[in-house]
Design a protein around this motif. Structure first.
Motif, PDB file in Angstrom:
ATOM      1  N   GLY A  77       0.821  -1.371   0.129  1.00  9.95           N
ATOM      2  CA  GLY A  77       0.147  -0.104   0.024  1.00  9.95           C
ATOM      3  C   GLY A  77       0.750   1.271  -0.150  1.00  9.95           C
ATOM      4  N   TYR A  78       0.383   2.081   0.232  1.00  6.05           N
ATOM      5  CA  TYR A  78       0.842   3.630   0.354  1.00  6.05           C
ATOM      6  C   TYR A  78       1.943   3.721   1.543  1.00  6.05           C
ATOM      7  CZ  TYR A  78       1.741   8.580  -0.174  1.00  6.05           C
ATOM      8  OH  TYR A  78       2.192   9.912  -0.416  1.00  6.05           O
ATOM      9  N   GLN A  79       3.285   3.984   1.465  1.00  2.00           N
ATOM     10  CA  GLN A  79       4.031   3.783   2.526  1.00  2.00           C
ATOM     11  C   GLN A  79       5.436   4.834   2.331  1.00  2.00           C
ATOM     12  OE1 GLN A  79       3.881   1.605   5.353  1.00  2.00           O
ATOM     13  NE2 GLN A  79       5.121   3.464   6.023  1.00  2.00           N
ATOM     14  N   ASN A  80       5.309   5.944   2.966  1.00  4.86           N
ATOM     15  CA  ASN A  80       6.578   6.928   2.766  1.00  4.86           C
ATOM     16  C   ASN A  80       7.563   6.535   3.678  1.00  4.86           C
ATOM     17  OD1 ASN A  80       5.575   9.175   1.403  1.00  4.86           O
ATOM     18  ND2 ASN A  80       4.269   9.615   2.844  1.00  4.86           N
ATOM     19  N   ALA A  81       8.712   6.934   3.231  1.00  4.91           N
ATOM     20  CA  ALA A  81      10.004   6.473   4.101  1.00  4.91           C
ATOM     21  C   ALA A  81      10.048   7.577   5.277  1.00  4.91           C
ATOM     22  CB  ALA A  81      11.070   6.504   3.135  1.00  4.91           C
ATOM     23  N   PHE A  82      10.578   7.128   6.187  1.00  6.60           N
ATOM     24  CA  PHE A  82      10.634   8.074   7.356  1.00  6.60           C
ATOM     25  C   PHE A  82      11.578   8.922   7.125  1.00  6.60           C
ATOM     26  CE2 PHE A  82      12.777   9.360  11.240  1.00  6.60           C
ATOM     27  CZ  PHE A  82      11.600   9.704  12.169  1.00  6.60           C
ATOM     28  N   HIS A  83      12.773   8.665   6.402  1.00  6.80           N
ATOM     29  CA  HIS A  83      13.712   9.819   6.276  1.00  6.80           C
ATOM     30  C   HIS A  83      14.078   9.543   4.833  1.00  6.80           C
ATOM     31  CE1 HIS A  83      17.918  11.382   6.138  1.00  6.80           C
ATOM     32  NE2 HIS A  83      17.422  12.239   6.554  1.00  6.80           N
ATOM     33  N   GLY A  84      14.161  10.596   3.889  1.00  2.08           N
ATOM     34  CA  GLY A  84      14.469  10.240   2.701  1.00  2.08           C
ATOM     35  C   GLY A  84      13.692   9.436   1.579  1.00  2.08           C
ATOM     36  N   ASN A  85      14.246   8.656   0.941  1.00  5.54           N
ATOM     37  CA  ASN A  85      13.297   8.010  -0.092  1.00  5.54           C
ATOM     38  C   ASN A  85      13.487   6.510  -0.349  1.00  5.54           C
ATOM     39  OD1 ASN A  85      15.740   7.462  -1.273  1.00  5.54           O
ATOM     40  ND2 ASN A  85      15.559   8.819  -3.144  1.00  5.54           N
ATOM     41  N   ALA A  86      14.050   5.899   1.069  1.00 11.28           N
ATOM     42  CA  ALA A  86      14.198   4.342   0.876  1.00 11.28           C
ATOM     43  C   ALA A  86      13.682   3.970   2.172  1.00 11.28           C
ATOM     44  CB  ALA A  86      15.526   4.021   0.462  1.00 11.28           C
ATOM     45  N   PHE A  87      13.432   2.642   2.187  1.00 10.50           N
ATOM     46  CA  PHE A  87      13.166   1.940   3.551  1.00 10.50           C
ATOM     47  C   PHE A  87      13.391   0.248   3.326  1.00 10.50           C
ATOM     48  CE2 PHE A  87       9.100   2.735   2.135  1.00 10.50           C
ATOM     49  CZ  PHE A  87       8.377   1.415   2.065  1.00 10.50           C
ATOM     50  N   ALA A  88      13.437  -0.564   4.259  1.00 10.44           N
ATOM     51  CA  ALA A  88      13.649  -1.954   4.026  1.00 10.44           C
ATOM     52  C   ALA A  88      12.141  -2.444   4.741  1.00 10.44           C
ATOM     53  CB  ALA A  88      14.707  -2.320   4.911  1.00 10.44           C
ATOM     54  N   GLY A  89      11.838  -3.380   4.089  1.00 17.66           N
ATOM     55  CA  GLY A  89      10.641  -4.130   4.356  1.00 17.66           C
ATOM     56  C   GLY A  89      10.952  -5.759   4.874  1.00 17.66           C
ATOM     57  N   ILE A  90      10.406  -6.087   6.292  1.00 18.90           N
ATOM     58  CA  ILE A  90      10.807  -7.082   6.690  1.00 18.90           C
ATOM     59  C   ILE A  90       9.548  -7.966   7.357  1.00 18.90           C
ATOM     60  CG2 ILE A  90      13.180  -6.988   7.271  1.00 18.90           C
ATOM     61  CD1 ILE A  90      12.459  -6.585  10.216  1.00 18.90           C
ATOM     62  N   GLY A  91       9.244  -9.260   6.973  1.00 18.60           N
ATOM     63  CA  GLY A  91       7.792  -9.858   7.406  1.00 18.60           C
ATOM     64  C   GLY A  91       8.239 -10.591   8.778  1.00 18.60           C
ATOM     65  N   LEU A  92       7.436 -10.268   9.881  1.00 18.40           N
ATOM     66  CA  LEU A  92       7.756 -10.758  11.086  1.00 18.40           C
ATOM     67  C   LEU A  92       6.302 -11.761  11.434  1.00 18.40           C
ATOM     68  CD1 LEU A  92       8.573  -7.508  13.022  1.00 18.40           C
ATOM     69  CD2 LEU A  92      10.098  -9.249  12.037  1.00 18.40           C
TER      70      LEU A  92
END
Length: 157
Positions: A77-92
């Motif tokens: 879905g729609y997900q902004n990065a906290f800082h800048g323009n990238a992030f990692a996604g992990i499934g728990l």
């Protein structure tokens, strides 16, 4: 099975000492090895996959057709990065057939016994998932842990 899976997004994180020195290289996943190729965490400089299939999301993916864009993520879905323009996604998950995902990076300098460190992280539940977790943790090892076949030992130390 999608509803049984918990997804969390690690936006950025830091390991700091009292002087506010960040010991985590590339904490917000901004630096890339080359032009990001399509969702693999190894595209973020220094980060490695330590178990299962963690994802890498970058604004450069918005029109790639694979769904790893920021903020428009096909998988989450729609997900902004906290800082800048990238992030990692992990499934728990707590489901043995669907083991959790793990990422790792080597700190810029070793931790010193007797020194107080502060760890902070920014986590966001994906829009397309109803569940979240209160069992997110950081683990420090004396050497780089990597075993694609078995997850690292997390025992809440």
């Amino acid at each position: 099975m999608k509803k049984n899976r918990i997804i969390a997004f690690l936006m950025a994180f830091n390991v700091m000492v009292n002087a506010q020195i960040n010991l985590v290289p590339n904490p917000s996943f901004e630096d890339t090895v080359s032009a990001p190729l399509g969702g693999v965490i190894e595209d973020a400089t220094g980060w490695i996959n330590c178990g299962n299939t963690p994802d890498y999301y970058n604004a450069g993916f918005d029109s790639d057709g694979f769904g790893f864009g920021v903020p428009n993520c096909f998988f989450t879905g729609y997900q902004n990065a906290f800082h800048g323009n990238a992030f990692a996604g992990i499934g728990l998950t707590a489901i043995p057939e669907q083991p959790s995902e793990f990422i790792s990076i080597q700190l810029s300098q070793p931790l010193t016994i007797g020194t107080k460190y502060y760890v902070s992280g920014y986590i966001s539940r994906a829009d397309d998932y109803r569940c979240s977790t209160n069992n997110f943790c950081f683990r420090f090892f004396n050497s780089m842990y990597f075993s694609a076949g078995s997850p690292p030992p997390f025992d809440n130390i």
